[in-house]
Design a protein around this motif. Structure first.
Motif, mmCIF file in Angstrom:
data_model
loop_
_atom_site.group_PDB
_atom_site.id
_atom_site.type_symbol
_atom_site.label_atom_id
_atom_site.label_comp_id
_atom_site.label_asym_id
_atom_site.label_seq_id
_atom_site.Cartn_x
_atom_site.Cartn_y
_atom_site.Cartn_z
ATOM 1 N N ILE A 288 4.964 -19.289 4.955
ATOM 2 C CA ILE A 288 4.828 -17.850 4.779
ATOM 3 C C ILE A 288 4.693 -17.626 3.282
ATOM 4 O O ILE A 288 5.649 -17.839 2.523
ATOM 5 C CB ILE A 288 6.040 -17.094 5.349
ATOM 6 N N TYR B 280 0.451 -18.305 6.297
ATOM 7 C CA TYR B 280 0.408 -16.940 6.779
ATOM 8 C C TYR B 280 1.073 -16.015 5.770
ATOM 9 O O TYR B 280 1.982 -16.420 5.042
ATOM 10 C CB TYR B 280 1.144 -16.823 8.131
ATOM 11 N N THR B 281 0.631 -14.785 5.737
ATOM 12 C CA THR B 281 1.304 -13.785 4.911
ATOM 13 C C THR B 281 2.529 -13.267 5.664
ATOM 14 O O THR B 281 2.696 -13.517 6.867
ATOM 15 C CB THR B 281 0.380 -12.609 4.595
ATOM 16 N N ASP C 233 3.016 -10.327 6.617
ATOM 17 C CA ASP C 233 2.561 -9.436 7.682
ATOM 18 C C ASP C 233 2.099 -10.204 8.923
ATOM 19 O O ASP C 233 2.038 -9.637 10.018
ATOM 20 C CB ASP C 233 1.411 -8.561 7.178
ATOM 21 N N GLU C 234 1.773 -11.485 8.754
ATOM 22 C CA GLU C 234 1.281 -12.306 9.869
ATOM 23 C C GLU C 234 2.365 -13.206 10.456
ATOM 24 O O GLU C 234 2.068 -14.094 11.262
ATOM 25 C CB GLU C 234 0.125 -13.192 9.381
ATOM 26 N N ILE C 235 3.617 -12.986 10.101
ATOM 27 C CA ILE C 235 4.685 -13.927 10.422
ATOM 28 C C ILE C 235 4.886 -14.109 11.920
ATOM 29 O O ILE C 235 5.216 -15.207 12.384
ATOM 30 C CB ILE C 235 6.004 -13.505 9.732
ATOM 31 N N ASN C 236 4.679 -13.088 12.725
ATOM 32 C CA ASN C 236 4.906 -13.232 14.165
ATOM 33 C C ASN C 236 3.916 -14.207 14.809
ATOM 34 O O ASN C 236 4.235 -14.852 15.799
ATOM 35 C CB ASN C 236 4.849 -11.865 14.854
ATOM 36 N N GLU C 237 2.724 -14.321 14.223
ATOM 37 C CA GLU C 237 1.763 -15.314 14.699
ATOM 38 C C GLU C 237 2.290 -16.722 14.443
ATOM 39 O O GLU C 237 2.174 -17.614 15.289
ATOM 40 C CB GLU C 237 0.420 -15.118 13.992
ATOM 41 N N ALA C 238 2.906 -16.921 13.272
ATOM 42 C CA ALA C 238 3.482 -18.222 12.940
ATOM 43 C C ALA C 238 4.650 -18.564 13.858
ATOM 44 O O ALA C 238 4.813 -19.716 14.278
ATOM 45 C CB ALA C 238 3.941 -18.227 11.482
ATOM 46 N N LYS D 68 9.885 -9.291 18.553
ATOM 47 C CA LYS D 68 9.120 -9.605 17.352
ATOM 48 C C LYS D 68 9.844 -9.134 16.096
ATOM 49 O O LYS D 68 10.610 -8.166 16.126
ATOM 50 C CB LYS D 68 7.732 -8.942 17.428
ATOM 51 N N LYS E 202 5.049 -17.575 16.962
ATOM 52 C CA LYS E 202 4.494 -17.877 18.280
ATOM 53 C C LYS E 202 3.972 -19.318 18.348
ATOM 54 O O LYS E 202 4.232 -20.049 19.314
ATOM 55 C CB LYS E 202 3.375 -16.893 18.607
ATOM 56 N N SER F 256 4.787 -24.041 9.260
ATOM 57 C CA SER F 256 3.920 -22.996 8.748
ATOM 58 C C SER F 256 4.525 -22.449 7.475
ATOM 59 O O SER F 256 5.757 -22.318 7.371
ATOM 60 C CB SER F 256 3.763 -21.865 9.776
#
Length: 362
Positions: A359, A337-338, A340-345, A12, A347, A357
């Protein structure tokens, strides 16, 4: 500043808030990043398929505001709202001066090293250099060469046009290179950000049948919405036979945007005698594509590799097409996504559940 840093392939990203960024050097521009699109080329870096040395900050579909300019910069000024291309032409090599800046010879030597044109980096953590892949837009600030930048009209939302930096510019370059004649049948393999951009631009160029091929039903439905006349789910039917049936023997042009060995072979097998195959998708660096040379020769197939459009020439045209409603980059965006949420994007893109997506900086 804060940035999403890849320290090791297939792990990650880590959000680091003590990244130091240098001042821009001659010909360079420092941007305050507003938003950056996430492309599958970024995922290839995260997975080591595009082996940029780590630690590295990726992100190349950047829209932002000029914060500072280096010596000799004339194309932009502080305060300008800009979009950055994933191609950073030097403007001086043989290809640049002959009208082929998308194939800049200087840039080609450094793009997979994650450095600026002079071979050095502008990012550091605790004094150690950090690479930036094609701009390093997954951060609060970025430094890019001025020739990658195009000023955005004041009435245009930066979030709306960030994906022009790669998806749009790559699609434009592919359609331009294909020299589509009115009414020609074109098959587009892959319905991600690039493929869906190609479809929109094919419609604008006067193509006849536009056949979209992919594996996700919802993406194929989006392709129809954006201009495809026919769709083929490659997991449910034989794509070669289906293309030949729809096109009465083979597509005039096949634009391959999947970027893997299987889809490239599919493109070569489904084009008509005397047709053209445009290879756009970027396969892993070690991919080997088997070619049936005899059939390529006997059938007079033209195979052309395309590495995007020309930032200083084609990006302004793309912006005009957006303004005229002939190309809608917002149709490629499936989530925001922010940092801080980049790993969700990441995935979602790996699972094929996203097209692009964004960022966004908050």
């Amino acid at each position: 500043m804060k940035a999403a840093v890849l320290y090791k392939y297939n792990e990650k990203l880590k959000i680091v808030d003590n990244v130091k960024i240098d001042e821009p050097k001659a010909g360079e521009v420092k941007l305050k990043v507003v938003t950056t699109g996430m492309c599958h080329s970024d995922v290839n870096v995260f997975e080591g398929k595009t082996p940029v040395p780590t630690p590295v900050v990726a992100g190349h579909e950047i829209a932002g505001i000029v914060e500072e300019i280096g010596e000799g910069v004339t194309r932009v000024k502080p305060g300008d709202r800009v979009v950055s291309a994933f191609i950073h032409p030097c403007g001086k090599c043989r290809n640049c001066v002959s009208g082929h800046e998308n194939l800049c010879e200087v840039f080609s030597q450094v793009r997979l090293k994650g450095t600026m044109m002079d071979g050095t980096t502008r990012l550091r953590i605790d004094g150690q250099p950090v690479r930036a892949f094609l701009g390093g837009g997954f951060a609060e600030y970025s430094i890019v060469g001025e020739n990658a930048l195009t000023v955005v009209p004041p009435d245009m939302d930066l979030e709306k046009i960030a994906v022009l930096g790669c998806a749009g510019l790559t699609g434009y370059g592919a359609v331009d290179l294909a020299k589509i004649e009115p009414g020609e049948t074109v098959a587009v393999i892959g319905v991600g950000g690039v493929g869906l951009s190609v479809i929109q631009l094919l419609k604008a160029s006067g193509a006849g049948k536009i056949i979209a091929l992919g594996t996700k039903k919802w993406k194929l439905e989006r392709a129809i919405e954006l201009g495809a006349t026919d769709t083929i789910n490659t997991e449910e039917t034989d794509p070669i036979n289906a293309i030949k049936e729809i096109s009465n023997g083979g597509a005039d042009v096949v634009i391959e945007a999947g970027g893997n060995e299987k889809t490239i072979q599919m493109a070569l097998d489904s084009v008509r005698i005397g047709g053209r195959v445009i290879l756009v998708g970027l396969p892993p660096a070690n991919a080997l594509i088997p070619i049936k040379e005899a059939s390529i020769v006997r059938n007079g197939i033209t195979i052309i590799g395309n590495y995007g459009g020309r930032p200083r020439v084609d990006m302004p045209r793309l912006l005009d097409m957006v303004k005229l409603g002939r190309y809608d980059p917002t149709k490629l965006v499936t989530g925001k996504y922010t940092l801080d949420e980049i790993n969700e994007a990441v995935k979602l893109l790996q699972e094929g559940e996203a097209i692009r997506s964004l960022i966004v900086q908050k």
